[in-house]
Design a protein around this motif. Structure first.
Motif, PDB file in Angstrom:
ATOM      1  N   MET A   1      -0.333   7.196   7.746  1.00  0.00           N
ATOM      2  CA  MET A   1       0.957   7.096   8.438  1.00  0.00           C
ATOM      3  C   MET A   1       0.766   7.400   9.928  1.00  0.00           C
ATOM      4  O   MET A   1       0.003   8.275  10.290  1.00  0.00           O
ATOM      5  CB  MET A   1       1.959   8.086   7.839  1.00  0.00           C
ATOM      6  CG  MET A   1       3.376   7.869   8.314  1.00  0.00           C
ATOM      7  SD  MET A   1       4.475   9.243   7.954  1.00  0.00           S
ATOM      8  CE  MET A   1       4.456   9.282   6.193  1.00  0.00           C
TER       9      MET A   1
ATOM     10  N   LEU B   1      12.702  16.895   3.869  1.00  0.00           N
ATOM     11  CA  LEU B   1      12.656  16.566   2.426  1.00  0.00           C
ATOM     12  C   LEU B   1      12.017  15.198   2.199  1.00  0.00           C
ATOM     13  O   LEU B   1      11.208  15.016   1.296  1.00  0.00           O
ATOM     14  CB  LEU B   1      14.067  16.547   1.859  1.00  0.00           C
ATOM     15  CG  LEU B   1      14.551  17.779   1.110  1.00  0.00           C
ATOM     16  CD1 LEU B   1      15.998  17.586   0.654  1.00  0.00           C
ATOM     17  CD2 LEU B   1      13.671  18.059  -0.107  1.00  0.00           C
ATOM     18  N   LEU B   2      12.415  14.272   3.036  1.00  0.00           N
ATOM     19  CA  LEU B   2      11.931  12.894   2.939  1.00  0.00           C
ATOM     20  C   LEU B   2      10.439  12.807   3.245  1.00  0.00           C
ATOM     21  O   LEU B   2       9.711  12.019   2.615  1.00  0.00           O
ATOM     22  CB  LEU B   2      12.714  12.026   3.940  1.00  0.00           C
ATOM     23  CG  LEU B   2      12.764  10.535   3.707  1.00  0.00           C
ATOM     24  CD1 LEU B   2      13.319  10.194   2.345  1.00  0.00           C
ATOM     25  CD2 LEU B   2      13.606   9.874   4.785  1.00  0.00           C
TER      26      LEU B   2
ATOM     27  N   GLN C   1       4.550   5.179  -4.343  1.00  0.00           N
ATOM     28  CA  GLN C   1       5.038   4.945  -5.701  1.00  0.00           C
ATOM     29  C   GLN C   1       6.551   4.780  -5.683  1.00  0.00           C
ATOM     30  O   GLN C   1       7.308   5.693  -6.012  1.00  0.00           O
ATOM     31  CB  GLN C   1       4.624   6.109  -6.602  1.00  0.00           C
ATOM     32  CG  GLN C   1       3.125   6.131  -6.803  1.00  0.00           C
ATOM     33  CD  GLN C   1       2.643   7.343  -7.546  1.00  0.00           C
ATOM     34  OE1 GLN C   1       3.303   8.385  -7.556  1.00  0.00           O
ATOM     35  NE2 GLN C   1       1.473   7.234  -8.146  1.00  0.00           N
ATOM     36  N   GLU C   2       6.946   3.616  -5.291  1.00  0.00           N
ATOM     37  CA  GLU C   2       8.387   3.359  -5.176  1.00  0.00           C
ATOM     38  C   GLU C   2       9.013   3.070  -6.530  1.00  0.00           C
ATOM     39  O   GLU C   2      10.213   3.187  -6.690  1.00  0.00           O
ATOM     40  CB  GLU C   2       8.627   2.154  -4.262  1.00  0.00           C
ATOM     41  CG  GLU C   2       8.415   2.451  -2.801  1.00  0.00           C
ATOM     42  CD  GLU C   2       8.710   1.229  -1.961  1.00  0.00           C
ATOM     43  OE1 GLU C   2       9.894   0.938  -1.748  1.00  0.00           O
ATOM     44  OE2 GLU C   2       7.754   0.565  -1.535  1.00  0.00           O
ATOM     45  N   GLY C   3       8.202   2.624  -7.468  1.00  0.00           N
ATOM     46  CA  GLY C   3       8.728   2.298  -8.801  1.00  0.00           C
ATOM     47  C   GLY C   3       9.070   0.834  -8.976  1.00  0.00           C
ATOM     48  O   GLY C   3       9.492   0.403 -10.043  1.00  0.00           O
ATOM     49  N   TYR C   4       8.900   0.051  -7.894  1.00  0.00           N
ATOM     50  CA  TYR C   4       9.172  -1.382  -8.006  1.00  0.00           C
ATOM     51  C   TYR C   4       8.010  -2.099  -8.688  1.00  0.00           C
ATOM     52  O   TYR C   4       6.852  -1.800  -8.436  1.00  0.00           O
ATOM     53  CB  TYR C   4       9.345  -2.007  -6.618  1.00  0.00           C
ATOM     54  CG  TYR C   4      10.611  -1.641  -5.895  1.00  0.00           C
ATOM     55  CD1 TYR C   4      11.833  -1.578  -6.555  1.00  0.00           C
ATOM     56  CD2 TYR C   4      10.583  -1.405  -4.526  1.00  0.00           C
ATOM     57  CE1 TYR C   4      12.991  -1.265  -5.857  1.00  0.00           C
ATOM     58  CE2 TYR C   4      11.737  -1.096  -3.829  1.00  0.00           C
ATOM     59  CZ  TYR C   4      12.936  -1.026  -4.496  1.00  0.00           C
ATOM     60  OH  TYR C   4      14.075  -0.725  -3.813  1.00  0.00           O
ATOM     61  N   LYS C   5       8.362  -3.053  -9.530  1.00  0.00           N
ATOM     62  CA  LYS C   5       7.344  -3.879 -10.186  1.00  0.00           C
ATOM     63  C   LYS C   5       7.743  -5.347 -10.068  1.00  0.00           C
ATOM     64  O   LYS C   5       8.909  -5.657  -9.792  1.00  0.00           O
ATOM     65  CB  LYS C   5       7.248  -3.525 -11.672  1.00  0.00           C
ATOM     66  CG  LYS C   5       6.670  -2.153 -11.944  1.00  0.00           C
ATOM     67  CD  LYS C   5       6.740  -1.856 -13.417  1.00  0.00           C
ATOM     68  CE  LYS C   5       6.194  -0.452 -13.681  1.00  0.00           C
ATOM     69  NZ  LYS C   5       6.417  -0.068 -15.079  1.00  0.00           N
ATOM     70  N   VAL C   6       6.775  -6.194 -10.322  1.00  0.00           N
ATOM     71  CA  VAL C   6       7.076  -7.639 -10.374  1.00  0.00           C
ATOM     72  C   VAL C   6       6.456  -8.214 -11.650  1.00  0.00           C
ATOM     73  O   VAL C   6       5.508  -7.623 -12.188  1.00  0.00           O
ATOM     74  CB  VAL C   6       6.523  -8.394  -9.139  1.00  0.00           C
ATOM     75  CG1 VAL C   6       7.295  -8.061  -7.892  1.00  0.00           C
ATOM     76  CG2 VAL C   6       5.039  -8.158  -8.946  1.00  0.00           C
ATOM     77  N   PRO C   7       6.949  -9.327 -12.140  1.00  0.00           N
ATOM     78  CA  PRO C   7       6.343  -9.939 -13.340  1.00  0.00           C
ATOM     79  C   PRO C   7       4.872 -10.306 -13.078  1.00  0.00           C
ATOM     80  O   PRO C   7       4.466 -10.466 -11.931  1.00  0.00           O
ATOM     81  CB  PRO C   7       7.177 -11.204 -13.557  1.00  0.00           C
ATOM     82  CG  PRO C   7       8.440 -10.989 -12.797  1.00  0.00           C
ATOM     83  CD  PRO C   7       8.110 -10.096 -11.659  1.00  0.00           C
TER      84      PRO C   7
ATOM     85  N   LEU D   1       9.834  12.123  10.952  1.00  0.00           N
ATOM     86  CA  LEU D   1      10.262  12.544   9.614  1.00  0.00           C
ATOM     87  C   LEU D   1      10.302  14.070   9.505  1.00  0.00           C
ATOM     88  O   LEU D   1      11.274  14.638   8.998  1.00  0.00           O
ATOM     89  CB  LEU D   1       9.295  12.002   8.553  1.00  0.00           C
ATOM     90  CG  LEU D   1       9.519  10.572   8.088  1.00  0.00           C
ATOM     91  CD1 LEU D   1       8.437  10.158   7.109  1.00  0.00           C
ATOM     92  CD2 LEU D   1      10.882  10.435   7.428  1.00  0.00           C
TER      93      LEU D   1
ATOM     94  N   LEU E   1       8.071  13.122   0.318  1.00  0.00           N
ATOM     95  CA  LEU E   1       8.035  12.121  -0.764  1.00  0.00           C
ATOM     96  C   LEU E   1       6.940  11.086  -0.537  1.00  0.00           C
ATOM     97  O   LEU E   1       6.634  10.727   0.594  1.00  0.00           O
ATOM     98  CB  LEU E   1       9.385  11.399  -0.853  1.00  0.00           C
ATOM     99  CG  LEU E   1      10.559  12.176  -1.408  1.00  0.00           C
ATOM    100  CD1 LEU E   1      11.828  11.335  -1.321  1.00  0.00           C
ATOM    101  CD2 LEU E   1      10.301  12.556  -2.860  1.00  0.00           C
ATOM    102  N   SER E   2       6.395  10.610  -1.647  1.00  0.00           N
ATOM    103  CA  SER E   2       5.355   9.584  -1.534  1.00  0.00           C
ATOM    104  C   SER E   2       5.993   8.219  -1.340  1.00  0.00           C
ATOM    105  O   SER E   2       6.961   7.868  -2.016  1.00  0.00           O
ATOM    106  CB  SER E   2       4.516   9.573  -2.819  1.00  0.00           C
ATOM    107  OG  SER E   2       3.746   8.402  -2.861  1.00  0.00           O
ATOM    108  N   LYS E   3       5.420   7.476  -0.408  1.00  0.00           N
ATOM    109  CA  LYS E   3       5.951   6.120  -0.173  1.00  0.00           C
ATOM    110  C   LYS E   3       5.279   5.105  -1.085  1.00  0.00           C
ATOM    111  O   LYS E   3       5.752   3.987  -1.226  1.00  0.00           O
ATOM    112  CB  LYS E   3       5.678   5.697   1.267  1.00  0.00           C
ATOM    113  CG  LYS E   3       6.497   6.412   2.303  1.00  0.00           C
ATOM    114  CD  LYS E   3       6.164   5.800   3.649  1.00  0.00           C
ATOM    115  CE  LYS E   3       6.659   6.675   4.777  1.00  0.00           C
ATOM    116  NZ  LYS E   3       6.262   6.131   6.080  1.00  0.00           N
TER     117      LYS E   3
END
Lengths: 173, 190
Positions: free
Chosen positions: A1, A15-16, A23-29, A9, A19-21
């Motif tokens: 970064m 607080l922000l 592992q957002e939790g988004y996935k794609v097929p 930040l 946080l890890s950037k």
């Protein structure tokens, strides 16, 4: 970064910043990006010019032979024969009906026709009746061909010479 | 974040200019920017299905207008601008539809996030996404470009067509809102 961004930040959102950037939790097929590229190419690819191979030049005779050969293929020949048969059958049926009607009309006499028309007079309009020879007749044309003006003058002269009056003439007529 | 493209923007544009190398140019552009732009759009609209619709529109617009791109700005900036504008337009439409809907539950951010089968966050990430979703569309774009993309303010100014000062103010304000949202959740859970 980048250092600058990290400082922002830390200063404004501690607080922000924790946080890890990654592992957002988004996935794609599966294969999503590969498929997207392929789908998109189908939509935006420029209209490709289809390069057709130049057919070897042939004479009109060769062309005709080819056409005949094509038409004489068993399947084509069968289809053509069926169509020809249908046309022929249609022609015969139509022709037969026409002949029958013509024969029937030929057997009709003028009296039969007149009788029929007089019996069904209401079914015919005036114009049709005139065309058929009923109703008002135009004698002007017939008169014109039968008598010339000079003929009438000659007749009157003769009547005068012979001292034939109209009453005597009526007796002769 | 995707790696920096090995081919330059100028090379991509040059390939796209000629009919013979157009397909190569298409592949180069997709390879360089497809994923980066997708993730940018995805962060804006959250849901994969919506992101897919938006990114398709983005690339169709890009390739239909690539010949009009005059090179006044970087290709990279132009692409991000189209992606951001398309995302904001989409969000405005979606929000309008949600406001008109009688079913409030369906229109909540939480529902939209959890309904996405391609979203599997941990608790902290879910809270962060929910916090970001409270930002107005343009501020959300500012936040995402700076926080996730780590884009310099100067580039952001070109993408969003605004001044660096306005962007800094918007980002700091956005950071505060997100931080406050997270603090409130932390406070309530204690």
């Amino acid at each position: 970064m980048k250092k600058e961004i990290k400082e922002e930040l830390n200063n404004h959102a501690p607080l922000l910043s924790g946080l890890s950037k990654k592992q957002e939790g988004y996935k794609v097929p599966d294969d999503y990006f590969a498929r997207m590229e392929a789908d998109l190419w189908e939509q935006i690819k420029p209209a490709t010019k289809t390069v057709t191979e130049a057919a070897p030049r042939t004479s009109w005779w060769d062309g005709l032979i080819q056409q005949i050969n094509w038409l004489l293929q068993p399947r084509m020949a069968l289809q053509l024969a069926s169509v020809a048969l249908l046309i022929l059958a249609g022609f015969f049926i139509m022709n037969r009906n026409a002949t029958t009607q013509t024969d029937a009309l030929a057997n009709l006499t003028a009296d039969d026709a007149s009788e029929y028309i007089l019996a069904n007079l209401d079914e015919f309009d005036t114009e049709s009746l005139i065309e058929l020879g009923f109703g008002e007749e135009d004698f002007s044309a017939a008169d014109a061909t039968l008598f010339e003006d000079t003929d009438v003058d000659d007749l009157l002269d003769e009547l005068q010479r012979e001292n034939i009056d109209l009453q005597t003439l009526e007796v002769y007529l | 974040m995707a790696e920096k493209p090995s081919i330059t923007d100028e090379q991509i544009l040059s390939l796209l200019e000629k009919e013979t190398s157009y397909e190569q140019g298409f592949k180069a552009l997709m390879s360089a920017y497809q994923e980066r732009l997708y993730w940018h759009v995805r962060r804006m609209v959250d849901n994969h299905e919506d992101a897919n619709d938006v990114i398709q529109n983005v690339f169709i617009k890009v390739f239909r207008n690539i010949k009009k791109f005059k090179g006044d700005s970087k290709l990279y900036t132009w692409l991000y601008r189209i992606a951001t504008n398309e995302s904001i337009t989409f969000l405005n439409k979606r929000n309008k539809k949600a406001t008109n809907s009688l079913d409030d539950e369906l229109s909540t951010v939480a529902h939209q996030l959890t309904a996405d089968t391609y979203f599997d966050p941990d608790e902290a990430q879910l809270q962060l996404k929910a916090a970001i979703a409270t930002l107005p569309e343009k501020q959300k774009a500012v936040f995402n470009l700076r926080y996730y993309e780590e884009m310099p303010y100067l580039e952001m100014a070109k993408v969003l067509d605004t001044t660096v000062g306005a962007l800094k103010a918007s980002y700091h304000h956005g950071l505060k809102k997100v931080e406050t949202y997270l603090k409130n959740i932390e406070h309530n859970s204690l």
